[in-house]
Design an enzyme around this catalytic site. Structure first.
Site, PDB file in Angstrom:
ATOM      1  N   THR A  47       0.852  -1.067   0.066  1.00 32.08           N
ATOM      2  CA  THR A  47      -0.019  -0.057   0.007  1.00 32.08           C
ATOM      3  C   THR A  47       0.881   1.329   0.042  1.00 32.08           C
ATOM      4  O   THR A  47       1.844   1.389   0.981  1.00 32.08           O
ATOM      5  CB  THR A  47      -0.765  -0.202   1.235  1.00 32.08           C
ATOM      6  OG1 THR A  47      -1.860  -0.941   1.075  1.00 32.08           O
ATOM      7  CG2 THR A  47      -1.560   1.169   1.220  1.00 32.08           C
ATOM      8  N   LYS A 107      -7.472   1.460  -2.239  1.00 33.38           N
ATOM      9  CA  LYS A 107      -7.189   1.000  -0.815  1.00 33.38           C
ATOM     10  C   LYS A 107      -7.274   2.241   0.084  1.00 33.38           C
ATOM     11  O   LYS A 107      -7.681   2.107   1.215  1.00 33.38           O
ATOM     12  CB  LYS A 107      -5.665   0.637  -1.098  1.00 33.38           C
ATOM     13  CG  LYS A 107      -5.172   0.159   0.293  1.00 33.38           C
ATOM     14  CD  LYS A 107      -5.762  -1.024   0.922  1.00 33.38           C
ATOM     15  CE  LYS A 107      -5.135  -1.481   2.470  1.00 33.38           C
ATOM     16  NZ  LYS A 107      -3.944  -2.142   2.341  1.00 33.38           N
ATOM     17  N   LYS A 141       0.827   5.349   8.210  1.00 31.02           N
ATOM     18  CA  LYS A 141       1.278   5.675   7.030  1.00 31.02           C
ATOM     19  C   LYS A 141       0.317   5.808   5.756  1.00 31.02           C
ATOM     20  O   LYS A 141       0.050   6.539   5.042  1.00 31.02           O
ATOM     21  CB  LYS A 141       2.016   4.315   6.514  1.00 31.02           C
ATOM     22  CG  LYS A 141       2.759   4.328   5.190  1.00 31.02           C
ATOM     23  CD  LYS A 141       3.060   2.778   4.696  1.00 31.02           C
ATOM     24  CE  LYS A 141       1.842   2.101   4.149  1.00 31.02           C
ATOM     25  NZ  LYS A 141       2.303   1.002   3.531  1.00 31.02           N
TER      26      LYS A 141
END
Lengths: 295, 295
Positions: free
Chosen positions: B100, B175, B243
């Protein structure tokens, strides 16, 4: 013991109350009814409900009184005001408030009722108008455990399940907890759809892709598709959600809790109200999130 | 055409990458492997994977290269740095980043690769370490549609479903949309449980009461019970969620979007990191919400 000779009172015949009271009638109980808007009780009266001019009169005619009313100030007036339920109620009666209201008000009514040897149960529901129509509501009940258990035959007529949550007010607290989760999922789903649109993703494909995993939620399954087809009809109305979130925030502050997600949700929903969406469905939140200024 | 003579490269053998690469080995493909921590590749090497000293060497030995790496700066170095994948890759190869990372970085890698006539696919996953072990991941793929389709035999070995989301970067965008919903549900569930505890509700009963309705979500089903038994092991680690949320926020700002729920989530999770919870599971968010000062 409750049986079909038990005299039922019903106050509040709106989008939730009318079908719920209708189920009680269908089950064969004698029902006395009152509503702020008498017109909304006409269909129930035509089916055999007895009209009463005031909440006090409903109480005088009943063994168990149910209330399903909109806002806390109305609930306070129905129970504690002039010609209110407590004025007409006699020792031993049971008063069941199925509205969503403040846990503090539920406890205040409980204490005022106890002085007259009346039992109260706070029994807010989830499941919405569809659940009310289909007798498939979920009840979160607070009050004396035996009293809640004794009401089971009546709850069976309108609900799929009754969850006993503890002392008076705890039914309302549980409903507030429900609304806190709903608020979070609604913000998450709406922000996700706003981002997706801006990034040029196909929203239908996106929902399909993310719903089986950790993003899975009722809101994504049920409200995201409505947003995708610009359907902002209620389901559950913005003005009622604002009422609930406002109650939750006051209670949280009373308990010394800061809940920033709740504060954000209430702020966003109040902005939504200011743009004329009080009577839209809660999924209309996306309108606000589409147009927030960057700073 | 991909068949078991297709030479596979795999870079990144952490908690996700190692089992995913293991599935590729089990399916009979020849695999060249590289990892920042060579020790984490030992089990794969023992099973027949060929060790390479650099990402460039992996590319030289492979037809299709997969990467499953932690943070965007590492991904950038793996692809674009000295001894990186692009240095070793030859025209016609396919590079698949399953990490990701930022949609912008994915597009930048895509464009740099295109100059060398390389195809790239961004293919982040949901399903976590359990999904990786059980070959049950959900892939969100961006890139050339035919290239994604041609990879299906390889995706079949590690994933349950592949969702094609559009051009390069759109897998990452999808995502991010997933993480936005997860952030909202996490705040809602944690605030609900904090409120419930303060109000004296039984949290187990509460979850039971609200999960069948509009509050229903994966987080309530899977993480709330862990919170109730003080289990803060990851599942999905706080530092990785930070993140992801940081990437989502930067991308949103780039697109001119203000997403206050996302901002709140990132702020709360950063506070959580400051109290030593970087490697706890994301459900540890409740620690922050239990102790926010009222003002």
């Amino acid at each position: 013991m409750i049986d079909t000779n038990t005299k039922i009172g019903w106050i509040g015949t709106g989008v939730m109350g009318a079908p719920m009271c209708g189920h009680i009638l269908s089950a064969g109980y004698p029902v006395s009814v009152h509503s702020r808007s008498p017109g909304k009780a006409q269909a129930l009266i035509a089916r055999g409900a007895h009209w009463c001019a005031s909440p006090a009169d409903v109480a005088r005619a009943s063994d168990v009184v149910f209330t399903m009313v909109g806002f806390p100030d109305e609930i306070e007036a129905v129970y504690l005001g002039g010609q209110g339920v407590l004025e007409g109620a006699e020792a031993g009666m049971v008063l069941v408030d199925m509205s969503t209201t403040s846990p503090s008000l539920s406890r205040r009514i409980h204490e005022a009722a106890a002085i007259k040897a009346l039992e109260t149960v706070d029994a807010p529901v989830s499941g919405g108008d569809v659940g009310a129509k289909n007798a498939a509501l979920t009840v979160m009940a607070g009050g004396n455990r035996d009293t809640v258990a004794a009401l089971q035959p009546l709850f069976d007529v309108i609900a799929r399940v009754v969850n006993y949550m503890g002392a008076a007010g705890n039914g309302q607290h549980a409903k507030m907890c429900n609304q806190l989760v709903v608020a979070g999922t609604m913000i998450g789903v709406c922000e996700s759809l706003v981002y997706a649109a801006r990034a040029g993703l196909d929203a239908v494909k996106l929902i399909e892709a993310i719903r089986p995993g950790a993003a899975g939620c009722w809101t994504l399954d049920n409200l995201a598709p409505r947003i995708n087809r610009d359907d902002f009809e209620p389901g559950f109305m913005v003005e009622h959600f604002v009422k609930d979130l406002d109650i939750a925030l006051r209670e949280a502050l009373n308990m010394g809790l800061k809940l920033p997600g709740l504060e954000l949700a209430l702020d966003l929903y109040r902005r939504l109200q200011q743009t004329g969406h009080s009577r839209s469905g809660t999924q209309a939140l996306i309108h606000v999130l589409r147009s927030l200024p960057l700073e």
